[in-house]
Design an enzyme around this catalytic site. Structure first.
Site, PDB file in Angstrom:
ATOM      1  N   ASP A  12      40.713  92.824  47.522  1.00 38.20           N
ATOM      2  CA  ASP A  12      40.390  91.395  47.639  1.00 38.20           C
ATOM      3  C   ASP A  12      40.377  90.720  46.268  1.00 38.20           C
ATOM      4  OD1 ASP A  12      39.789  89.096  48.996  1.00 38.20           O
ATOM      5  OD2 ASP A  12      37.643  89.512  49.146  1.00 38.20           O
ATOM      6  N   HIS A  29      49.111  87.648  44.752  1.00 33.22           N
ATOM      7  CA  HIS A  29      49.604  88.729  45.615  1.00 33.22           C
ATOM      8  C   HIS A  29      50.690  89.532  44.879  1.00 33.22           C
ATOM      9  CE1 HIS A  29      47.175  87.188  48.762  1.00 33.22           C
ATOM     10  NE2 HIS A  29      47.921  86.142  49.054  1.00 33.22           N
ATOM     11  N   LEU A 124      50.317 113.137  48.170  1.00 29.02           N
ATOM     12  CA  LEU A 124      49.417 112.099  48.697  1.00 29.02           C
ATOM     13  C   LEU A 124      50.030 111.410  49.920  1.00 29.02           C
ATOM     14  CD1 LEU A 124      46.856 110.233  47.894  1.00 29.02           C
ATOM     15  CD2 LEU A 124      48.584 108.679  46.976  1.00 29.02           C
TER      16      LEU A 124
HETATM   17  C1  FPP Z   1      43.184  89.609  49.654  1.00 26.52           C
HETATM   18  O1  FPP Z   1      43.129  88.680  48.609  1.00 26.52           O
HETATM   19  C2  FPP Z   1      44.485  90.216  49.708  1.00 26.52           C
HETATM   20  C3  FPP Z   1      45.331  90.158  50.780  1.00 26.52           C
HETATM   21  C4  FPP Z   1      45.023  89.462  52.033  1.00 26.52           C
HETATM   22  C5  FPP Z   1      46.648  90.788  50.728  1.00 26.52           C
HETATM   23  C6  FPP Z   1      46.746  92.059  49.994  1.00 26.52           C
HETATM   24  C7  FPP Z   1      48.088  92.147  49.404  1.00 26.52           C
HETATM   25  C8  FPP Z   1      48.391  92.705  48.217  1.00 26.52           C
HETATM   26  C9  FPP Z   1      47.425  93.436  47.398  1.00 26.52           C
HETATM   27  C10 FPP Z   1      49.745  92.619  47.633  1.00 26.52           C
HETATM   28  C11 FPP Z   1      50.850  93.104  48.484  1.00 26.52           C
HETATM   29  C12 FPP Z   1      50.689  94.469  48.958  1.00 26.52           C
HETATM   30  C13 FPP Z   1      51.674  95.365  49.002  1.00 26.52           C
HETATM   31  C14 FPP Z   1      51.429  96.680  49.604  1.00 26.52           C
HETATM   32  C15 FPP Z   1      53.007  95.121  48.435  1.00 26.52           C
HETATM   33  P1  FPP Z   1      42.808  87.178  48.946  1.00 26.52           P
HETATM   34  O2  FPP Z   1      44.091  86.448  49.038  1.00 26.52           O
HETATM   35  O3  FPP Z   1      41.955  87.082  50.163  1.00 26.52           O
HETATM   36  O4  FPP Z   1      42.012  86.739  47.676  1.00 26.52           O
HETATM   37  P2  FPP Z   1      40.849  85.660  47.611  1.00 26.52           P
HETATM   38  O5  FPP Z   1      39.666  86.252  48.338  1.00 26.52           O
HETATM   39  O6  FPP Z   1      40.615  85.531  46.148  1.00 26.52           O
HETATM   40  O7  FPP Z   1      41.355  84.396  48.246  1.00 26.52           O
END
Ligand code: FPP
Length: 225
Positions: A12, A29, A124
């Site tokens: 997150d 992201h 893994l």
């Molecule tokens: C949460 O941050 C993250 C997500 C909903 C998406 C997770 C995706 C990635 C880590 C990148 C892509 C992954 C791969 C496997 C290529 P948020 O957007 O909710 O952050 P915030 O809480 O600051 O708004």
């Protein structure tokens, strides 16, 4: 000493990381995807870690703006294709958990392709949670068992889940203290660690420090020491 056989991470803070830098949320992201690679690489070199489960897209994430959802789909597709060689070099087996039938046919094809091409890897296992929600996973498992006569046991249900391994260490970055429908069944006795660090800033060193703390926790699994 505890062994972190299965580490699960709620990644997150991507959006906030980007906003803090005056950038669009999707930049966070993009940066987050680099951290996915760094953390997977670190875990692949550990003798003790067998499974790494990363929450990449939840059943609730469809509520985000269409453009952000589309960006995440494209990012995932590009990441998997681009990193196939890395998976193979690191001997990492990739498996999705979640109901990927909701994704486009072409993304499903990429996911299946990477799964097949890494099926022989015996290092893994990286589980990417994709269109994943623990409640959805449990309901799908129950439905698979509904025509069985007699009582359903814990083991029977566990065996029908997408992810069949108990979580040892669950980490959430980004400062919030909640599970957000992630691996609720498998985390029954997981040790929970929360860090303020936003996912794009999270490093293998941070993970190493958390694992070190985890190894010293007294785990009783409901019993007495
Ligand atoms: C949460 O941050 C993250 C997500 C909903 C998406 C997770 C995706 C990635 C880590 C990148 C892509 C992954 C791969 C496997 C290529 P948020 O957007 O909710 O952050 P915030 O809480 O600051 O708004």
């Amino acid at each position: 000493m505890n062994k972190a056989k299965h580490i699960a991470i709620i990644m997150d803070g991507n959006g906030r990381w980007a906003e803090l830098q005056g950038k669009k949320r999707v930049k966070g992201h993009e940066e987050g995807a680099k951290v996915v690679k760094a953390i997977t690489t670190y875990c692949s070199h550990s003798k003790e870690i067998e499974y790494l489960t990363l929450y990449a897209f939840s059943t609730e994430n469809w509520k985000r703006p269409r453009l952000e959802v589309e960006f995440l789909m494209k990012l995932l597709d590009n990441y998997l294709k681009k990193e196939l060689q890395t998976y193979l070099e690191l001997n990492v087996r990739f498996e999705p958990v979640g109901d990927i039938r909701a994704f486009s046919k072409s993304l499903q094809k990429t996911i299946r392709m990477i799964e097949e091409k890494t099926a022989h890897c015996d290092g893994l296992v990286q589980y990417l949670a994709l269109n994943y929600g623990a409640q959805d996973e449990i309901i799908r498992a129950v439905n698979k068992l509904k025509n069985i006569e007699g009582n359903i046991t814990t083991e029977m249900l566990s065996n029908q889940l997408d992810c069949k391994h108990a979580v040892d260490l669950l980490i959430r970055t980004g400062g919030d203290h909640r599970l957000s429908n992630f691996l609720l069944w498998q985390s029954a006795y997981a040790e929970l660690f929360f860090t303020e660090t936003l996912w794009p800033d999270f490093t293998p060193k941070d993970l190493e420090k958390i694992i070190k703390k985890f190894t010293k926790v007294e785990r009783r699994f409901g019993g007495l020491k």
